[in-house]
Design a protein around this motif. Structure first.
Motif, short mmCIF file in Angstrom:
data_model
loop_
_atom_site.label_atom_id
_atom_site.label_comp_id
_atom_site.label_asym_id
_atom_site.label_seq_id
_atom_site.Cartn_x
_atom_site.Cartn_y
_atom_site.Cartn_z
N GLU A 131 21.76 97.60 -31.82
CA GLU A 131 21.27 96.52 -32.68
C GLU A 131 20.88 97.00 -34.08
O GLU A 131 20.90 96.22 -35.02
CB GLU A 131 20.05 95.82 -32.04
CG GLU A 131 20.33 95.14 -30.70
CD GLU A 131 21.27 93.93 -30.81
OE1 GLU A 131 21.39 93.37 -31.92
OE2 GLU A 131 21.86 93.57 -29.78
N THR A 132 20.48 98.29 -34.18
CA THR A 132 19.96 98.77 -35.47
C THR A 132 20.95 99.66 -36.22
O THR A 132 20.64 100.10 -37.33
CB THR A 132 18.64 99.55 -35.27
OG1 THR A 132 18.87 100.67 -34.42
CG2 THR A 132 17.56 98.67 -34.66
N ASN A 140 14.15 89.81 -25.48
CA ASN A 140 14.21 88.55 -24.74
C ASN A 140 13.95 88.79 -23.25
O ASN A 140 14.74 88.40 -22.40
CB ASN A 140 15.59 87.90 -24.92
CG ASN A 140 15.94 87.74 -26.39
OD1 ASN A 140 15.14 87.22 -27.17
ND2 ASN A 140 17.11 88.22 -26.78
N CYS A 183 15.63 94.18 -40.67
CA CYS A 183 16.29 93.82 -39.41
C CYS A 183 15.21 93.48 -38.40
O CYS A 183 14.28 94.25 -38.18
CB CYS A 183 17.12 95.01 -38.92
SG CYS A 183 17.85 94.76 -37.30
N SER A 205 18.14 90.79 -29.18
CA SER A 205 18.98 90.11 -30.17
C SER A 205 18.42 90.42 -31.55
O SER A 205 17.21 90.58 -31.72
CB SER A 205 19.00 88.60 -29.92
OG SER A 205 17.69 88.09 -29.88
N SER A 206 19.30 90.53 -32.54
CA SER A 206 18.82 90.90 -33.86
C SER A 206 19.27 89.92 -34.92
O SER A 206 20.33 89.30 -34.82
CB SER A 206 19.27 92.32 -34.23
OG SER A 206 20.68 92.40 -34.22
N THR A 207 18.41 89.77 -35.93
CA THR A 207 18.73 88.94 -37.09
C THR A 207 18.33 89.73 -38.32
O THR A 207 17.48 90.62 -38.24
CB THR A 207 17.94 87.61 -37.08
OG1 THR A 207 16.55 87.90 -36.91
CG2 THR A 207 18.41 86.68 -35.98
N GLN A 208 18.93 89.38 -39.45
CA GLN A 208 18.56 90.05 -40.68
C GLN A 208 17.88 89.05 -41.60
O GLN A 208 18.38 87.94 -41.82
CB GLN A 208 19.79 90.65 -41.36
CG GLN A 208 19.40 91.71 -42.38
CD GLN A 208 20.58 92.56 -42.83
OE1 GLN A 208 21.51 92.77 -42.06
NE2 GLN A 208 20.54 93.03 -44.07
N ARG A 209 16.70 89.42 -42.11
CA ARG A 209 15.99 88.58 -43.07
C ARG A 209 15.73 89.43 -44.30
O ARG A 209 14.96 90.39 -44.24
CB ARG A 209 14.64 88.14 -42.48
CG ARG A 209 14.54 86.62 -42.33
CD ARG A 209 13.10 86.19 -42.24
NE ARG A 209 12.69 85.87 -40.89
CZ ARG A 209 11.45 85.51 -40.56
NH1 ARG A 209 10.51 85.41 -41.48
NH2 ARG A 209 11.16 85.25 -39.32
#
Lengths: 153, 112
Positions: free
Chosen positions: B36-37, B17, B12, B4-8
């Motif tokens: 994801e990327t 998991n 990235c 799973s990916s999130t952006q901060r």
């Protein structure tokens, strides 16, 4: 008294994972010290991956047999199959990699380097159309150097 | 979900998991990393804190993921558990990737 057990499973990636997890669970019930359990699992996985990818590359019905013998001072794992022999009939040596160029970085070929680094001794035998890879691990606190030469296969 | 990916900010973060990155999931890992990327920030941090076991197939998939990011993009590794850390050191891949103790350390650039 040494403890001994055998697991057999098919040489597919998923069955191999199940086999590795089952062997490790059994070793933990026999009180394999946790500090070497990671090394044992990694060497076992590399040896089994090698069988599924190379020895059995031409067939899908291959069976892998893992025999474990846990003694006071060492653990011996034997992984056997009736697939193709190792290249030149010999134990492969670690490969050296050039890690300097980002686009040329190797994506494989680490397995034998890991096996040699994680075991105290390793031996390959080819007899009666069967491959057997024997890996010995000295247990923490044991004085045995893990040499395989004095044990019968 | 396996990844799973999130952006901060302009980074990235991809979290694994799963407890194992082994031969059984190596191809899926590489393909999911591509998804994801894709079209994301240049810097990607892989959060390995849930991963207890990796073999050389899994390591190869991480290397392949870095190569498929392409020119000008970067893959850093964070949250290595003891065995994952050991595999990277034994294969000398610790000299190829920048390793961080945690995602927070990776975000402020504290190597370890």
């Amino acid at each position: 008294m040494p403890e001994r057990f055998t697991h057999r499973f098919r040489a597919t990636e998923l069955a191999a994972r199940g086999g590795i997890v089952a062997v490790m669970a059994r070793l933990r019930t026999l009180e394999l010290p946790e500090q070497i359990a990671g090394d044992v699992e990694l060497a076992l996985a590399e040896a089994i991956n090698n069988v599924t990818e190379h020895a059995y590359r031409e067939r899908e019905d291959g069976i892998i047999t893992v025999t474990a013998r846990l003694e006071d001072k060492r653990l011996v794992l034997r992984i056997s199959d009736n697939g193709l022999p190792m290249p030149e009939g010999k134990l492969p040596q670690p490969k050296t990699h050039d890690l300097s160029g980002a686009s040329e970085l190797p994506e494989g070929g680490f397995g034998w380097g890991l096996i040699h680094a994680l075991t105290n001794s390793v031996r390959y035998d080819r007899r009666a159309q069967r491959n057997t890879l024997s890996m010995a691990f000295a247990l923490p606190g044991g004085e045995d150097d893990g040499a395989l030469s004095h044990t019968a296969p | 979900m396996f990844l799973s990916s999130t952006q901060r900010g302009d980074t990235c973060i991809v979290a694994v998991n799963a407890e194992r990155i082994d031969a059984a999931v190596a191809i899926k890992f590489k393909e999911d990393m591509r998804t994801e990327t894709a079209n994301g920030p240049d810097r990607v941090i892989l959060d390995l804190s849930a991963v207890k076991f990796i073999d050389s197939s899994g390591l190869g998939a991480i290397v392949a993921s870095m190569k498929q990011l392409g020119e000008g993009r970067k893959l850093d590794l964070a949250g290595l558990t003891p065995l994952v850390d050991k595999v990277l050191r034994l294969t000398r891949m610790d000299t190829v990737f920048t390793l961080f103790p945690s995602i927070d350390d990776a975000m402020i650039g504290l190597e370890g």
